[in-house]
Design an enzyme around this catalytic site. Structure first.
Site, PDB file in Angstrom:
ATOM      1  N   LYS A 109      41.861  40.505  48.230  1.00 23.80           N
ATOM      2  CA  LYS A 109      40.705  41.015  47.470  1.00 23.80           C
ATOM      3  C   LYS A 109      40.530  40.128  46.257  1.00 23.80           C
ATOM      4  CE  LYS A 109      38.244  45.143  47.282  1.00 23.80           C
ATOM      5  NZ  LYS A 109      37.495  45.031  46.110  1.00 23.80           N
TER       6      LYS A 109
ATOM      7  N   GLU B 135      44.893  50.046  48.296  1.00 26.28           N
ATOM      8  CA  GLU B 135      44.883  48.849  47.440  1.00 26.28           C
ATOM      9  C   GLU B 135      46.054  48.797  46.447  1.00 26.28           C
ATOM     10  OE1 GLU B 135      41.190  46.761  46.514  1.00 26.28           O
ATOM     11  OE2 GLU B 135      41.393  47.693  44.549  1.00 26.28           O
TER      12      GLU B 135
ATOM     13  N   LYS C  58      46.584  47.542  42.939  1.00 21.51           N
ATOM     14  CA  LYS C  58      45.691  47.248  41.806  1.00 21.51           C
ATOM     15  C   LYS C  58      46.437  47.530  40.506  1.00 21.51           C
ATOM     16  CE  LYS C  58      40.918  48.432  40.442  1.00 21.51           C
ATOM     17  NZ  LYS C  58      39.730  49.249  40.786  1.00 21.51           N
TER      18      LYS C  58
ATOM     19  N   GLU D 200      33.720  51.867  49.483  1.00 20.55           N
ATOM     20  CA  GLU D 200      34.689  51.305  48.528  1.00 20.55           C
ATOM     21  C   GLU D 200      34.467  51.848  47.116  1.00 20.55           C
ATOM     22  OE1 GLU D 200      34.096  46.806  50.373  1.00 20.55           O
ATOM     23  OE2 GLU D 200      34.304  47.110  48.236  1.00 20.55           O
ATOM     24  N   SER D 201      35.543  52.115  46.452  1.00 20.12           N
ATOM     25  CA  SER D 201      35.580  52.433  45.012  1.00 20.12           C
ATOM     26  C   SER D 201      35.176  53.868  44.680  1.00 20.12           C
ATOM     27  CB  SER D 201      34.664  51.526  44.174  1.00 20.12           C
ATOM     28  OG  SER D 201      34.893  50.180  44.443  1.00 20.12           O
TER      29      SER D 201
ATOM     30  N   ASN E 281      30.053  49.067  48.188  1.00 18.32           N
ATOM     31  CA  ASN E 281      30.783  49.315  46.947  1.00 18.32           C
ATOM     32  C   ASN E 281      30.031  50.349  46.120  1.00 18.32           C
ATOM     33  OD1 ASN E 281      32.478  49.303  44.785  1.00 18.32           O
ATOM     34  ND2 ASN E 281      32.648  47.063  44.646  1.00 18.32           N
TER      35      ASN E 281
ATOM     36  N   GLU F 184      31.040  42.731  51.234  1.00 12.73           N
ATOM     37  CA  GLU F 184      30.781  43.852  50.322  1.00 12.73           C
ATOM     38  C   GLU F 184      29.345  43.823  49.807  1.00 12.73           C
ATOM     39  OE1 GLU F 184      33.814  44.825  47.287  1.00 12.73           O
ATOM     40  OE2 GLU F 184      32.190  44.439  45.863  1.00 12.73           O
TER      41      GLU F 184
END
Ligand SMILES: O=C(O)c1ccccc1NCC(=O)[C@H](O)[C@H](O)COP(=O)(O)O
Length: 257
Positions: free
Chosen positions: A109, A47, A49, A211-212, A179, A158
């Site tokens: 995103k 990503e 970000k 994710e994350s 997520n 998501e």
């Protein structure tokens, strides 16, 4: 009002301006599908970000094209670009620049609540859009999912809990992201992937993406062990001295069973 509600309220205002915006209609070369890649092997969705509501500024001055090319050269499965301006300091122009600079799939995103945003993402070169189940009623999710796939985009749906996973499966989503971050409280736990993976239908048609909150290759090994085929990584790569090395290691690591 929690942060997700605030972001969605801002989106409703912004969409009015998108309607008046000149349509972007650049021609982008055909790109491979993320689903095909992740069905064959594990992969990192890397990503771009710059900032986030939970961390503030992460890397505001990043050269996004150079960063995206590092990701691609290291073998990333796709690149995710945060395009929200207000809370993440990204932009649709960021997406456009990245899409022109790489040949792997590119994920827009953002917090999609309207077809207008999906068309805009496609016009800027995205091949994948994100739909967040927590931000959409089931009917909206279905409508936007259909719209995106009808115009040839892949969709990453998501989810963060069992009810949202049920909603994702109801639209027959093929790319499902769990997520690990609760978007209302910012709490992050990789256990969320383990919990929801236990309910995930590993039927060969769809893939699970964690994710994350992934920081180390051991984190990647843990979620691969839960059944994830992909990981979506933002902050760790933006702060890494050598993001390419991180991607290579996290792609190759053996799952912890
Ligand atoms: O990152 C946040 O603070 C955040 C807050 C509210 C809504 C969404 C948020 N993040 C968007 C993302 O989905 C992450 O950028 C992505 O999953 C990567 O996370 P990380 O690897 O932890 O940077």
């Amino acid at each position: 009002m929690n942060i997700l509600d605030k972001i969605i309220a801002t989106k409703r205002q912004e969409i009015q301006a998108y309607k008046k915006e000149e349509q972007m209609s650049h021609v982008f070369p055909g790109k491979s599908k993320l689903l095909d890649h992740l069905k064959k092997k594990n992969g990192v969705i890397a990503e771009i970000k710059r900032a986030s509501p939970s961390k503030g500024a992460i890397q505001m001055e990043v050269d996004i094209v150079a960063q995206a090319q590092k990701y691609e050269h290291a073998g990333a499965a796709a690149i995710s670009v945060l395009t929200d301006e207000t809370y993440f300091k990204g932009s649709i122009k960021d997406l456009q620049k990245v899409a022109q600079a790489v040949s792997i799939p590119v994920l827009c995103k953002d917090f999609m609540i309207s077809e207008i945003q999906i068309d805009r993402a496609k016009g800027a070169g995205a091949t994948i859009v994100l739909l967040i189940a927590a931000a959409l009623e089931d009917q909206e999710l279905q409508r936007l999912y259909r719209h995106a796939t009808a115009i040839g985009l892949e969709v990453l749906v998501e989810v963060h809990d069992e009810e949202e996973l049920t909603s994702a499966l109801a639209v027959d989503a093929r790319l499902i992201g769990i997520n690990n971050r609760d978007l209302k409280t910012f709490d992050v736990s990789l256990e969320r992937t383990a919990e929801l993976a236990a309910r995930f239908p590993f039927d060969g048609e769809r893939v699970l993406i964690s994710e994350s909150g992934l920081r180390t290759k051991e984190d990647a090994a843990f979620v691969y062990g839960c059944g994830a085929s992909g990981i979506l990584v933002g902050e760790t790569l933006m702060r890494a001295e050598d993001p390419g090395q991180w991607i290579e290691e996290a792609t190759a690591v053996e799952a912890i069973k």
